[in-house]
Design a protein around this motif. Structure first.
Motif, PDB file in Angstrom:
ATOM      1  N   ASN A 120      22.479  92.151  -9.521  1.00 13.76           N
ATOM      2  CA  ASN A 120      21.230  92.557 -10.007  1.00 13.76           C
ATOM      3  C   ASN A 120      20.094  92.392  -8.902  1.00 13.76           C
ATOM      4  OD1 ASN A 120      18.400  91.035 -11.211  1.00 13.76           O
ATOM      5  ND2 ASN A 120      18.688  93.093 -11.888  1.00 13.76           N
ATOM      6  N   ASP A 121      19.082  93.251  -8.594  1.00 17.41           N
ATOM      7  CA  ASP A 121      17.881  93.096  -7.797  1.00 17.41           C
ATOM      8  C   ASP A 121      16.881  94.098  -8.265  1.00 17.41           C
ATOM      9  OD1 ASP A 121      17.681  91.552  -4.975  1.00 17.41           O
ATOM     10  OD2 ASP A 121      16.448  93.394  -5.188  1.00 17.41           O
ATOM     11  N   ILE A 122      15.767  93.767  -7.806  1.00 16.85           N
ATOM     12  CA  ILE A 122      14.762  94.545  -8.220  1.00 16.85           C
ATOM     13  C   ILE A 122      14.418  95.688  -7.545  1.00 16.85           C
ATOM     14  CG2 ILE A 122      12.862  93.419  -7.061  1.00 16.85           C
ATOM     15  CD1 ILE A 122      11.016  93.714  -9.657  1.00 16.85           C
ATOM     16  N   LYS A 123      14.953  95.907  -6.162  1.00 18.06           N
ATOM     17  CA  LYS A 123      14.710  96.759  -5.076  1.00 18.06           C
ATOM     18  C   LYS A 123      15.665  97.693  -5.011  1.00 18.06           C
ATOM     19  CE  LYS A 123      11.597  93.885  -2.422  1.00 18.06           C
ATOM     20  NZ  LYS A 123      10.420  94.790  -2.640  1.00 18.06           N
ATOM     21  N   GLN A 124      15.423  99.001  -5.185  1.00 20.01           N
ATOM     22  CA  GLN A 124      16.050 100.162  -5.099  1.00 20.01           C
ATOM     23  C   GLN A 124      16.920 100.170  -3.675  1.00 20.01           C
ATOM     24  OE1 GLN A 124      17.309 102.249  -7.689  1.00 20.01           O
ATOM     25  NE2 GLN A 124      18.832 103.048  -6.183  1.00 20.01           N
ATOM     26  N   ALA A 125      16.055 100.085  -2.653  1.00 25.88           N
ATOM     27  CA  ALA A 125      16.514 100.110  -1.419  1.00 25.88           C
ATOM     28  C   ALA A 125      17.723  99.250  -0.961  1.00 25.88           C
ATOM     29  CB  ALA A 125      15.416  99.902  -0.248  1.00 25.88           C
ATOM     30  N   LYS A 126      17.553  97.977  -1.462  1.00 28.97           N
ATOM     31  CA  LYS A 126      18.517  96.997  -1.381  1.00 28.97           C
ATOM     32  C   LYS A 126      19.782  97.404  -2.185  1.00 28.97           C
ATOM     33  CE  LYS A 126      15.919  93.076  -0.375  1.00 28.97           C
ATOM     34  NZ  LYS A 126      15.248  91.600  -0.974  1.00 28.97           N
ATOM     35  N   ARG A 127      19.618  97.963  -3.383  1.00 22.76           N
ATOM     36  CA  ARG A 127      20.948  98.518  -4.138  1.00 22.76           C
ATOM     37  C   ARG A 127      21.605  99.689  -3.332  1.00 22.76           C
ATOM     38  NH1 ARG A 127      23.098 103.277  -6.009  1.00 22.76           N
ATOM     39  NH2 ARG A 127      24.407 102.683  -7.807  1.00 22.76           N
ATOM     40  N   ASP A 128      20.831 100.533  -2.701  1.00 20.64           N
ATOM     41  CA  ASP A 128      21.263 101.480  -1.864  1.00 20.64           C
ATOM     42  C   ASP A 128      22.086 101.069  -0.708  1.00 20.64           C
ATOM     43  OD1 ASP A 128      20.188 103.240  -3.442  1.00 20.64           O
ATOM     44  OD2 ASP A 128      18.270 103.793  -2.026  1.00 20.64           O
ATOM     45  N   ALA A 129      21.691  99.966   0.157  1.00 24.18           N
ATOM     46  CA  ALA A 129      22.614  99.278   0.976  1.00 24.18           C
ATOM     47  C   ALA A 129      23.642  98.939   0.545  1.00 24.18           C
ATOM     48  CB  ALA A 129      21.688  98.168   1.621  1.00 24.18           C
ATOM     49  N   TYR A 130      23.569  98.150  -0.652  1.00 28.54           N
ATOM     50  CA  TYR A 130      24.785  97.504  -1.256  1.00 28.54           C
ATOM     51  C   TYR A 130      25.776  98.497  -1.586  1.00 28.54           C
ATOM     52  CZ  TYR A 130      27.077  94.525  -4.897  1.00 28.54           C
ATOM     53  OH  TYR A 130      27.926  93.697  -5.689  1.00 28.54           O
ATOM     54  N   ALA A 131      25.388  99.705  -2.305  1.00 27.52           N
ATOM     55  CA  ALA A 131      26.287 100.564  -2.672  1.00 27.52           C
ATOM     56  C   ALA A 131      27.051 101.274  -1.283  1.00 27.52           C
ATOM     57  CB  ALA A 131      25.465 101.759  -3.607  1.00 27.52           C
ATOM     58  N   ALA A 132      26.348 101.310  -0.378  1.00 25.23           N
ATOM     59  CA  ALA A 132      26.758 102.113   0.815  1.00 25.23           C
ATOM     60  C   ALA A 132      28.173 101.212   1.499  1.00 25.23           C
ATOM     61  CB  ALA A 132      25.941 102.142   1.894  1.00 25.23           C
ATOM     62  N   LEU A 192      23.983  88.501  13.410  1.00 24.46           N
ATOM     63  CA  LEU A 192      23.430  87.171  13.194  1.00 24.46           C
ATOM     64  C   LEU A 192      23.333  86.845  11.762  1.00 24.46           C
ATOM     65  CD1 LEU A 192      20.444  87.349  15.505  1.00 24.46           C
ATOM     66  CD2 LEU A 192      22.338  86.112  16.164  1.00 24.46           C
ATOM     67  N   MET A 193      23.684  87.752  10.968  1.00 23.02           N
ATOM     68  CA  MET A 193      23.644  87.162   9.398  1.00 23.02           C
ATOM     69  C   MET A 193      25.449  87.154   9.134  1.00 23.02           C
ATOM     70  SD  MET A 193      20.790  86.514   8.411  1.00 23.02           S
ATOM     71  CE  MET A 193      21.011  86.208   6.595  1.00 23.02           C
ATOM     72  N   GLY A 194      26.123  87.205  10.149  1.00 21.87           N
ATOM     73  CA  GLY A 194      27.687  87.120  10.054  1.00 21.87           C
ATOM     74  C   GLY A 194      28.204  88.484   9.284  1.00 21.87           C
ATOM     75  N   ALA A 195      27.519  89.457   9.411  1.00 17.72           N
ATOM     76  CA  ALA A 195      27.814  90.671   8.894  1.00 17.72           C
ATOM     77  C   ALA A 195      28.164  91.742   9.835  1.00 17.72           C
ATOM     78  CB  ALA A 195      26.930  91.201   7.699  1.00 17.72           C
ATOM     79  N   HIS A 196      29.072  91.352  10.751  1.00 13.33           N
ATOM     80  CA  HIS A 196      29.252  92.434  11.963  1.00 13.33           C
ATOM     81  C   HIS A 196      29.927  93.810  11.336  1.00 13.33           C
ATOM     82  CE1 HIS A 196      29.383  89.650  15.382  1.00 13.33           C
ATOM     83  NE2 HIS A 196      29.329  88.537  14.412  1.00 13.33           N
ATOM     84  N   ASP A 197      30.688  93.724  10.261  1.00 10.92           N
ATOM     85  CA  ASP A 197      31.261  94.801   9.898  1.00 10.92           C
ATOM     86  C   ASP A 197      30.525  95.727   8.812  1.00 10.92           C
ATOM     87  OD1 ASP A 197      33.429  94.447  11.349  1.00 10.92           O
ATOM     88  OD2 ASP A 197      34.632  93.274   9.784  1.00 10.92           O
ATOM     89  N   TYR A 198      29.368  95.153   8.488  1.00 16.00           N
ATOM     90  CA  TYR A 198      28.417  95.901   7.530  1.00 16.00           C
ATOM     91  C   TYR A 198      28.141  97.375   7.951  1.00 16.00           C
ATOM     92  CZ  TYR A 198      25.037  95.812   3.500  1.00 16.00           C
ATOM     93  OH  TYR A 198      24.289  96.012   2.382  1.00 16.00           O
ATOM     94  N   LYS A 199      28.071  98.148   7.025  1.00 12.62           N
ATOM     95  CA  LYS A 199      27.654  99.457   7.209  1.00 12.62           C
ATOM     96  C   LYS A 199      26.331  99.533   7.131  1.00 12.62           C
ATOM     97  CE  LYS A 199      32.073 101.043   5.608  1.00 12.62           C
ATOM     98  NZ  LYS A 199      32.466  99.778   4.875  1.00 12.62           N
ATOM     99  N   LEU A 200      25.661 100.177   8.111  1.00 13.32           N
ATOM    100  CA  LEU A 200      24.331 100.603   8.257  1.00 13.32           C
ATOM    101  C   LEU A 200      24.156 102.101   7.934  1.00 13.32           C
ATOM    102  CD1 LEU A 200      23.250  98.397  11.361  1.00 13.32           C
ATOM    103  CD2 LEU A 200      23.104  97.883   8.874  1.00 13.32           C
ATOM    104  N   LEU A 201      24.297 102.494   6.539  1.00 18.73           N
ATOM    105  CA  LEU A 201      24.242 103.810   6.387  1.00 18.73           C
ATOM    106  C   LEU A 201      23.040 104.038   5.390  1.00 18.73           C
ATOM    107  CD1 LEU A 201      27.979 104.246   5.349  1.00 18.73           C
ATOM    108  CD2 LEU A 201      26.848 104.631   7.473  1.00 18.73           C
ATOM    109  N   ALA A 202      22.227 103.213   4.814  1.00 15.83           N
ATOM    110  CA  ALA A 202      21.228 103.467   3.841  1.00 15.83           C
ATOM    111  C   ALA A 202      19.769 102.823   4.491  1.00 15.83           C
ATOM    112  CB  ALA A 202      21.882 102.858   2.513  1.00 15.83           C
ATOM    113  N   GLY A 203      18.864 103.641   4.023  1.00 13.32           N
ATOM    114  CA  GLY A 203      17.262 102.923   4.275  1.00 13.32           C
ATOM    115  C   GLY A 203      16.967 103.289   5.813  1.00 13.32           C
ATOM    116  N   THR A 204      15.743 102.922   5.910  1.00  9.41           N
ATOM    117  CA  THR A 204      15.124 102.999   7.172  1.00  9.41           C
ATOM    118  C   THR A 204      15.615 101.678   8.062  1.00  9.41           C
ATOM    119  OG1 THR A 204      13.186 101.839   6.798  1.00  9.41           O
ATOM    120  CG2 THR A 204      13.219 104.308   6.397  1.00  9.41           C
ATOM    121  N   PRO A 205      15.273 101.805   9.517  1.00 11.73           N
ATOM    122  CA  PRO A 205      15.573 100.591  10.120  1.00 11.73           C
ATOM    123  C   PRO A 205      14.884  99.371   9.645  1.00 11.73           C
ATOM    124  CG  PRO A 205      15.573 102.617  11.633  1.00 11.73           C
ATOM    125  CD  PRO A 205      15.156 103.056  10.413  1.00 11.73           C
ATOM    126  N   ASN A 206      13.455  99.589   9.241  1.00  8.42           N
ATOM    127  CA  ASN A 206      12.681  98.570   8.985  1.00  8.42           C
ATOM    128  C   ASN A 206      13.165  98.105   7.589  1.00  8.42           C
ATOM    129  OD1 ASN A 206      10.335  96.839   9.845  1.00  8.42           O
ATOM    130  ND2 ASN A 206       9.428  97.587   7.869  1.00  8.42           N
TER     131      ASN A 206
END
Length: 382
Positions: free
Chosen positions: A42-54, A335-349
């Motif tokens: 659960n989270d309140i922000k759709q942008a975070k859910r989009d990153a999670y789903a990616a 730096l958050m230990g997520a080298h393989d995390y896919k940056l497919l959702a959201g703006t850079p900010n």
């Protein structure tokens, strides 16, 4: 157990409160010796859910975008053994407003506790993460109230502190509360006040001492934390678009804002025979905006990006060459230990915000391997 398999092989069903972009799940899935299956997030922000789903395609099945104040215990699936909660720190952080657990954001702790209270059965283990300021907020009264509420839910409590710099080149000190249902305490759990160690410095020991007679407290002796990297090698992007590097005029303004001490540090690195990287934050000193380089070669604590002062810059110096730019989302991920995390959702900010608001994967993985797993899937008879 029978044909269904042993308890040791059964997946650990987990719920991720304040899930953000899913770095807790990333860590739990790396825990060795058992499969951790996040069945609700659960989270309140759709942008975070989009990153999670990616990164986790099954998010459609279990990630709920909703204000936790609207979540009730029956909304969660049954059989959850582990509940994690990285509730907002803004009201507890020294960089925040220090309103504590009565604040609009950090007060969400009480909503988490409300949901756990209504669960039947309650999770065997809960893991909470927040800033060190949680321990001192309102003179320690906020932490006392939180611990008391969890104790009333049947949890024996342990407090520890881990700085992410033991795993990644980022200074990110955080405190953790591990709650274990009293009847599930492992044989290695101890009562009383823990000895001082790298995960229980004097201020953590004092928390145990303060509450040893009034609350159900325990501790588990843990192995020493690793040494950790000393520089940013392998974490910064060495090949990026030249457009990301600041122009000459902006770099000159950066250098011109440095104090004498900072400028001396800058010049020493500039004249060195090797190329090195430093991170820098913009500060306001006596009403004047200045830049400050870290003394060491690791990053400062990554923050949620709410403006220029919260973003971290990367400075490359050596052999008479100087260059400055903002850190990239990939560098934040590393730096958050997520080298393989896919940056497919959201703006850079949005990506920078998501990582600045998250947990370091390696820290949660270490706690999972050395603390949570032995409780949830003990290796031998109790």
């Amino acid at each position: 157990m029978g044909e269904g398999g042993s308890m040791e092989s059964a997946p650990i069903r987990a719920a991720e409160f304040f899930a953000g972009i899913g770095l807790v799940r990333t860590a739990l899935e790396r825990v060795k010796g058992a499969q951790v299956q996040v069945v609700w997030a659960n989270d309140i922000k759709q942008a975070k859910r989009d990153a999670y789903a990616a990164n986790f395609p099954d998010a459609e099945d279990h990630f709920i975008v909703e204000d936790i104040r609207n979540i009730e215990a029956p909304d969660l699936p049954p059989g959850i053994e582990l509940a994690t909660s990285s509730f907002p720190c803004i009201d507890l952080s020294l960089a925040g407003n220090r309103r504590g657990l009565v604040g609009e954001q950090s007060g969400m702790f009480w909503e988490f506790a409300k949901v756990v209270k209504g669960m039947s059965p309650r999770p065997s283990v809960i893991l909470l993460e927040n800033v060190h300021g949680f321990a001192t907020s309102h003179g320690g009264k906020d932490l006392t109230a939180a611990l008391a509420s969890l104790s009333e839910l049947g949890y024996s409590l342990d407090v520890l502190a881990v700085d992410a710099r033991h795993f990644v080149p980022q200074s990110r000190p955080r405190m953790f509360i591990v709650g274990i249902q009293a009847d599930k305490l492992p044989r290695q759990a101890r009562r009383g006040v823990p000895p001082i160690s790298d995960v229980r410095p004097a201020w953590v020991q004092a928390i145990h001492e303060k509450h040893r007679e009034t609350l159900d407290m325990h501790y588990v002796n843990l192995r020493a934390l690793p040494e950790g990297p000393k520089d940013l090698d392998g974490f910064v992007e060495t090949e990026v678009s030249s457009d990301l590097w600041w122009g000459e005029e902006r770099v000159e303004a950066f250098v011109g804002s440095l104090s004498e001490v900072q400028k001396a540090r800058f010049d020493t690195l500039l004249a060195a025979d090797t190329i090195s990287y430093r991170t820098a934050y913009r500060r306001t000193r006596q009403g004047v905006s200045t830049w400050e380089l870290r003394k060491d070669a690791i990053a400062g604590c990554l923050r949620t990006t709410g403006g220029g002062s919260s973003k971290q810059a990367l400075v490359r110096l050596g052999r008479g060459s100087q260059a400055v730019r903002w850190m990239t989302p990939r560098e934040y991920a590393n730096l958050m230990g997520a080298h393989d995390y896919k940056l497919l959702a959201g703006t850079p900010n949005q990506q920078l915000f998501g990582f600045g608001d998250a947990v370091v994967v390696d820290v949660i993985e270490w706690i999972g391997n050395n603390y949570l797993l032995p409780v949830l899937r003990p290796a031998g008879p109790e």
